[in-house]
Design a protein around this motif. Structure first.
Motif, PDB file in Angstrom:
ATOM      1  N   ARG A  42      23.901  25.485  32.049  1.00 53.93           N
ATOM      2  CA  ARG A  42      23.979  24.014  32.123  1.00 53.93           C
ATOM      3  C   ARG A  42      22.799  23.446  32.918  1.00 53.93           C
ATOM      4  N   GLU A  43      22.474  24.095  34.047  1.00 53.08           N
ATOM      5  CA  GLU A  43      21.346  23.630  34.861  1.00 53.08           C
ATOM      6  C   GLU A  43      20.027  23.743  34.098  1.00 53.08           C
ATOM      7  N   GLU A  44      19.853  24.845  33.379  1.00 49.23           N
ATOM      8  CA  GLU A  44      18.612  25.013  32.610  1.00 49.23           C
ATOM      9  C   GLU A  44      18.522  24.005  31.478  1.00 49.23           C
ATOM     10  N   LEU A  45      19.643  23.723  30.843  1.00 49.60           N
ATOM     11  CA  LEU A  45      19.636  22.725  29.778  1.00 49.60           C
ATOM     12  C   LEU A  45      19.339  21.338  30.338  1.00 49.60           C
ATOM     13  N   ASP A  46      19.911  21.018  31.486  1.00 46.14           N
ATOM     14  CA  ASP A  46      19.601  19.741  32.141  1.00 46.14           C
ATOM     15  C   ASP A  46      18.123  19.670  32.514  1.00 46.14           C
ATOM     16  N   SER A  47      17.603  20.766  33.040  1.00 41.83           N
ATOM     17  CA  SER A  47      16.176  20.808  33.397  1.00 41.83           C
ATOM     18  C   SER A  47      15.301  20.695  32.158  1.00 41.83           C
ATOM     19  N   ALA A  48      15.739  21.289  31.055  1.00 37.85           N
ATOM     20  CA  ALA A  48      14.979  21.181  29.807  1.00 37.85           C
ATOM     21  C   ALA A  48      14.914  19.725  29.345  1.00 37.85           C
ATOM     22  N   ARG A  49      16.026  19.016  29.470  1.00 33.41           N
ATOM     23  CA  ARG A  49      16.035  17.599  29.081  1.00 33.41           C
ATOM     24  C   ARG A  49      15.112  16.774  29.982  1.00 33.41           C
ATOM     25  N   LEU A  50      15.129  17.100  31.272  1.00 34.03           N
ATOM     26  CA  LEU A  50      14.217  16.403  32.195  1.00 34.03           C
ATOM     27  C   LEU A  50      12.765  16.718  31.864  1.00 34.03           C
ATOM     28  N   ALA A  51      12.483  17.965  31.517  1.00 34.38           N
ATOM     29  CA  ALA A  51      11.119  18.339  31.140  1.00 34.38           C
ATOM     30  C   ALA A  51      10.682  17.581  29.891  1.00 34.38           C
ATOM     31  N   LEU A  52      11.598  17.366  28.973  1.00 31.90           N
ATOM     32  CA  LEU A  52      11.274  16.543  27.794  1.00 31.90           C
ATOM     33  C   LEU A  52      10.905  15.127  28.215  1.00 31.90           C
ATOM     34  N   ASP A  53      11.671  14.583  29.147  1.00 35.74           N
ATOM     35  CA  ASP A  53      11.431  13.215  29.608  1.00 35.74           C
ATOM     36  C   ASP A  53      10.037  13.043  30.212  1.00 35.74           C
ATOM     37  N   VAL A  54       9.555  14.089  30.897  1.00 36.52           N
ATOM     38  CA  VAL A  54       8.227  13.993  31.521  1.00 36.52           C
ATOM     39  C   VAL A  54       7.136  14.616  30.641  1.00 36.52           C
ATOM     40  N   ARG A  55       7.503  14.925  29.402  1.00 36.07           N
ATOM     41  CA  ARG A  55       6.568  15.422  28.385  1.00 36.07           C
ATOM     42  C   ARG A  55       5.985  16.797  28.705  1.00 36.07           C
TER      43      ARG A  55
END
Length: 108
Positions: A42-55
């Protein structure tokens, strides 16, 4: 590699990982799956979404893939534990039947 291609690869990885890990997250709430791996996923998926947000598309893709791997590890551990429990139950049943057979043999 073209920037849009990296974007779509990352978005696809996050989407697929989210979809494939969803059952593990749902069953994890019922205690079916080990909490450590699910928390990591779950944490990695959340971090992946944040990484998408910052491109940061490459990081997003890697994190999404790792989240899926952790969810699969949780699923495998849960299945292993389920098989162990079934084996314990079967062993107890066999022991009970043996004891009952010995008791009946002693009566006759």
């Amino acid at each position: 590699m073209h920037k849009n291609q990296k974007l779509w690869q990352a978005v696809l990885a996050v989407s697929i990982s989210s979809a494939l890990a969803f059952p593990a997250f749902v069953y994890g709430q019922s205690g079916t799956y080990p909490p450590t791996e699910l928390r990591l996923a779950r944490e990695e998926l959340d971090s992946a979404r944040l990484a998408l947000d910052v491109r940061d598309y490459e990081r997003a893709r890697r994190l999404a893939e790792q989240a899926l791997a952790d969810a699969r590890v949780a699923e495998a551990r849960a299945e292993t534990e389920s098989v162990r429990q079934a084996a314990r139950d079967l062993r107890l049943t066999i022991e009970t039947l043996r004891a009952e057979a010995a008791r009946l043999a002693a009566l006759y």
